[in-house]
Motif scaffolding. Structure first.
Motif, PDB file in Angstrom:
ATOM      1  N   UNK A   1       4.237  -7.907  13.759  1.00 31.55           N
ATOM      2  CA  UNK A   1       4.542  -6.658  14.449  1.00 31.55           C
ATOM      3  C   UNK A   1       5.110  -5.597  13.535  1.00 31.55           C
ATOM      4  N   UNK A   2       5.622  -6.011  12.360  1.00 29.59           N
ATOM      5  CA  UNK A   2       6.125  -5.049  11.387  1.00 29.59           C
ATOM      6  C   UNK A   2       5.022  -4.512  10.476  1.00 29.59           C
ATOM      7  N   UNK A   3       3.840  -5.125  10.502  1.00 34.63           N
ATOM      8  CA  UNK A   3       2.758  -4.678   9.623  1.00 34.63           C
ATOM      9  C   UNK A   3       2.371  -3.220   9.857  1.00 34.63           C
ATOM     10  N   UNK A   4       2.273  -2.747  11.116  1.00 35.26           N
ATOM     11  CA  UNK A   4       1.866  -1.349  11.317  1.00 35.26           C
ATOM     12  C   UNK A   4       2.886  -0.319  10.837  1.00 35.26           C
ATOM     13  N   UNK A   5       4.060  -0.778  10.386  1.00 33.00           N
ATOM     14  CA  UNK A   5       5.063   0.166   9.869  1.00 33.00           C
ATOM     15  C   UNK A   5       5.497  -0.193   8.454  1.00 33.00           C
ATOM     16  N   UNK A   6       4.923  -1.249   7.869  1.00 39.37           N
ATOM     17  CA  UNK A   6       5.446  -1.816   6.618  1.00 39.37           C
ATOM     18  C   UNK A   6       5.409  -0.840   5.453  1.00 39.37           C
ATOM     19  N   UNK A   7       4.380  -0.006   5.377  1.00 36.29           N
ATOM     20  CA  UNK A   7       4.277   0.937   4.261  1.00 36.29           C
ATOM     21  C   UNK A   7       5.157   2.170   4.447  1.00 36.29           C
ATOM     22  N   UNK A   8       5.665   2.379   5.663  1.00 33.39           N
ATOM     23  CA  UNK A   8       6.472   3.566   5.945  1.00 33.39           C
ATOM     24  C   UNK A   8       7.739   3.610   5.101  1.00 33.39           C
TER      25      UNK A   8
ATOM     26  N   UNK B   1      12.153   3.179  16.192  1.00 35.31           N
ATOM     27  CA  UNK B   1      12.213   4.572  16.630  1.00 35.31           C
ATOM     28  C   UNK B   1      11.641   5.503  15.572  1.00 35.31           C
ATOM     29  N   UNK B   2      12.019   5.277  14.324  1.00 33.94           N
ATOM     30  CA  UNK B   2      11.563   6.129  13.223  1.00 33.94           C
ATOM     31  C   UNK B   2      10.043   6.074  13.100  1.00 33.94           C
ATOM     32  N   UNK B   3       9.474   4.865  13.110  1.00 37.71           N
ATOM     33  CA  UNK B   3       8.024   4.730  12.915  1.00 37.71           C
ATOM     34  C   UNK B   3       7.228   5.155  14.138  1.00 37.71           C
ATOM     35  N   UNK B   4       7.801   4.994  15.320  1.00 36.86           N
ATOM     36  CA  UNK B   4       7.110   5.475  16.523  1.00 36.86           C
ATOM     37  C   UNK B   4       6.935   6.987  16.457  1.00 36.86           C
ATOM     38  N   UNK B   5       7.964   7.687  15.951  1.00 32.95           N
ATOM     39  CA  UNK B   5       7.868   9.140  15.805  1.00 32.95           C
ATOM     40  C   UNK B   5       6.779   9.505  14.793  1.00 32.95           C
ATOM     41  N   UNK B   6       6.690   8.758  13.697  1.00 37.31           N
ATOM     42  CA  UNK B   6       5.634   8.997  12.708  1.00 37.31           C
ATOM     43  C   UNK B   6       4.253   8.757  13.318  1.00 37.31           C
TER      44      UNK B   6
ATOM     45  N   UNK C   1       0.812  -1.211   0.000  1.00 42.53           N
ATOM     46  CA  UNK C   1       0.000   0.000   0.000  1.00 42.53           C
ATOM     47  C   UNK C   1       0.850   1.267   0.000  1.00 42.53           C
ATOM     48  N   UNK C   2       2.126   1.148   0.376  1.00 45.59           N
ATOM     49  CA  UNK C   2       3.001   2.318   0.396  1.00 45.59           C
ATOM     50  C   UNK C   2       3.165   2.962  -0.970  1.00 45.59           C
ATOM     51  N   UNK C   3       3.630   2.206  -1.979  1.00 45.61           N
ATOM     52  CA  UNK C   3       3.769   2.805  -3.307  1.00 45.61           C
ATOM     53  C   UNK C   3       2.432   3.250  -3.906  1.00 45.61           C
ATOM     54  N   UNK C   4       1.365   2.528  -3.631  1.00 51.05           N
ATOM     55  CA  UNK C   4       0.065   2.843  -4.234  1.00 51.05           C
ATOM     56  C   UNK C   4      -0.493   4.166  -3.718  1.00 51.05           C
ATOM     57  N   UNK C   5      -0.183   4.514  -2.468  1.00 53.26           N
ATOM     58  CA  UNK C   5      -0.790   5.698  -1.866  1.00 53.26           C
ATOM     59  C   UNK C   5       0.195   6.822  -1.568  1.00 53.26           C
ATOM     60  N   UNK C   6       1.468   6.493  -1.371  1.00 56.33           N
ATOM     61  CA  UNK C   6       2.440   7.506  -0.943  1.00 56.33           C
ATOM     62  C   UNK C   6       2.241   7.911   0.499  1.00 56.33           C
ATOM     63  N   UNK C   7       1.529   7.081   1.278  1.00 56.86           N
ATOM     64  CA  UNK C   7       1.200   7.404   2.664  1.00 56.86           C
ATOM     65  C   UNK C   7       1.898   6.460   3.644  1.00 56.86           C
ATOM     66  N   UNK C   8       2.100   6.942   4.851  1.00 59.05           N
ATOM     67  CA  UNK C   8       2.612   6.104   5.934  1.00 59.05           C
ATOM     68  C   UNK C   8       1.493   5.172   6.404  1.00 59.05           C
ATOM     69  N   UNK C   9       1.888   4.080   7.049  1.00 59.31           N
ATOM     70  CA  UNK C   9       0.927   3.027   7.388  1.00 59.31           C
ATOM     71  C   UNK C   9      -0.217   3.538   8.251  1.00 59.31           C
TER      72      UNK C   9
END
Length: 529
Positions: A276-283, A370-375, A138-146
């Protein structure tokens, strides 16, 4: 209300909410003029300003590469290089010290024999990798973070709830990483480095790449796996030299329903370590071009998750079959770090160097946390998004380092309970996002696609009633199916023997999966969005 399809969006991108890197830099500098000079220098040095803002199509990675590159590679080969970089990132993230103890739990807590441990790892790792790989597409399709993508199924309210859960999730991952890294550093020369100091050192080193941002994260993860994979092969060989005893756990393994309980409970932990990586996978691929092959992204993400996680967790299970008294005592006194210290002791000084590498391997794991928690903090709402992402990384760093110092003596308990609970919410989160995508956002569906201009427009996004209600049903499924030391649900009790069987993530997914389509259909019927 009509919804612009994703295909239409690709053809007619609207600039309404799109922001360039330069405009984001200037916005933060104007917003905080008293530190404007400092911010200007940070952004000029390469620190990423973009947080949860959507990445427009004309700022995606390969187009920039094409404009700047003097290489003779074709655009398609450049694209393939970038996508493979995504695979290598996940390979680096999971070929680390923090993955080993998950395999160790098979014998430490559940007394599974090696064949049963391996079979469980293979099956539940594959399941988690499939679901996480879908989210990554979904990352490339939307350009959005998870977390922002969840607004299209659960609205602003649901996104806020998921973001809070994800912040706690990434903090949990980070705490286990810094504790294990600190344990391993302390075991290099026992008595010379306090465990507290080890935890702090690992935490500080994890901060640097994610403070800088997306590009630095990818550059680091693209190459870290090379050394780490060789180190894991070395550990495999050293363990074989010490002597694996495949039947070591056979006298202690449960039978019948009790065995199935152990397998299901351990499987939930394994699933949590992958999903556990799913909530950050599109980031980490939202900068890929919108026309990037979904099949390629899915396939490479799957193998980037499945191969290293299965390999390293099986290695952890293998090391627990070494029955030599020196090894069992080392594990008893120093946990996984102590066991590795004993394993590498025949190599003397070089063995300590390998321990040093292993201790700092957790950085590769901790950087995306750390990066995705900040997002996720920015995704809580506009007031949070107005604070630069890199400042949130500092707060996250402080939080998990303090928690790591406080919980440094209870690593195994933190790991087992955290990963089991993690699998519950990620299961229903993935199901809800997937059903929104395939049922309501598909071409010809109720909404016909994503209007990507609406990513930060609460009045145009779903109210979130359906997503939140289905999520609550998922929580109910987890509660009745879970089997933890501190609580066992009624279905969990009946499914297992003495201590029950953990069916939490399976029932969480099932309850949410059944209820969300109905709730969402009603929501669309009366709101049109």
């Amino acid at each position: 209300m009509s919804s612009t399809s994703l295909n239409d969006k690709e053809k007619n991108p609207s600039p309404e909410h799109e922001t360039t890197e330069a405009s984001l830099d200037n916005a933060f500098i104007k917003r905080f003029p008293f530190v404007g000079r400092v911010l200007s220098r940070l952004f000029a040095s390469g620190v990423e300003a973009r947080g949860v803002e959507r990445v427009p199509e004309d700022e995606r990675e390969v187009k920039n590469m094409w404009n700047k590159s003097v290489a003779i590679l074709s655009a398609s080969r450049q694209l393939l290089t970038v996508i493979v970089g995504s695979l290598l990132m996940w390979w680096s993230v999971n070929t680390v010290l923090t993955t080993l103890p998950i395999g160790v739990l098979a014998q430490e807590f559940f007394f599974l024999t090696l064949p049963h441990a391996i079979a469980t790892i293979f099956c539940f790792t594959a399941l988690g990798a499939v679901l996480t790989s879908f989210i990554s597409t979904l990352g490339p399709r939307t350009g959005l973070r998870t977390m922002i993508i969840t607004r299209y199924s659960s609205g602003y309210i649901g996104c806020t709830i998921y973001s809070i859960l994800n912040i706690l999730t990434q903090l949990g991952f980070s705490v286990t990483a810094v504790i294990l890294g600190g344990q391993t550093l302390a075991s290099i020369n026992p008595g010379t480095l306090p465990l507290v100091a080890g935890v702090v050192i690992v935490g500080i080193c994890s901060l640097v790449p994610c403070f800088i941002g997306y590009n630095m994260v990818h550059h680091y993860e693209r190459y870290a796996w090379m050394v780490l994979f060789v180190v894991m092969i070395m550990l495999l060989g050293l363990g074989a030299h010490a002597g694996y005893d495949i039947d070591a756990q056979k006298p202690f393994e449960d039978k019948g329903r009790a065995l199935s309980s152990d397998i299901l409970s351990f499987g939930g932990i394994v699933f949590g370590s992958v999903a556990g990586w799913a909530p950050v996978a599109a980031d980490y691929n939202c900068r890929l071009p919108v026309n990037t092959s979904t099949v390629k992204v899915f396939t490479l993400t799957f193998f980037g998750l499945f191969i290293p996680i299965a390999f390293v967790e099986i290695l952890g299970a293998l090391l627990m079959t070494i029955t030599s008294e020196a090894y069992t005592e080392a594990f008893k006194n120093g946990g996984t770090g102590g066991l590795l210290g004993q394993l590498l002791s025949p190599w003397h000084g070089f063995g300590k160097f390998i321990l040093f590498l292993l201790a700092f391997s957790v950085i590769a794991n901790n950087v995306p946390n750390t990066y995705s928690a900040a997002l996720s903090i920015q995704a809580l709402g506009r007031p949070f998004a107005k604070v630069p992402r890199f400042l949130w990384t500092l707060i996250i760093f402080i939080a998990y380092t303090v928690a790591g110092v406080a919980g440094r003596e209870h690593f195994a308990e933190i790991l087992s309970n955290f990963l089991a609970i993690l699998s519950y919410w990620t299961a229903f989160f993935i199901v809800i996002v997937a059903e929104e995508h395939f049922l309501f956002r598909r071409p010809g569906g109720k909404l016909g696609g994503y209007n990507l201009d609406d990513w930060d427009a609460p009045s145009k996004l779903p109210l979130g009633i359906a997503g939140v209600s289905a999520g609550c049903c998922g929580v109910a499924g987890a509660v009745v199916g879970m089997a933890e030391v501190w609580y066992t649900g009624p279905i969990g009790v009946k499914a297992g023997a003495e201590f029950g069987a953990d069916l939490g993530f399976e029932l969480a997914a099932a309850f949410a999966g059944v209820t969300f389509p109905l709730f969402r259909w009603i929501e669309i019927r009366y709101t049109g969005r």
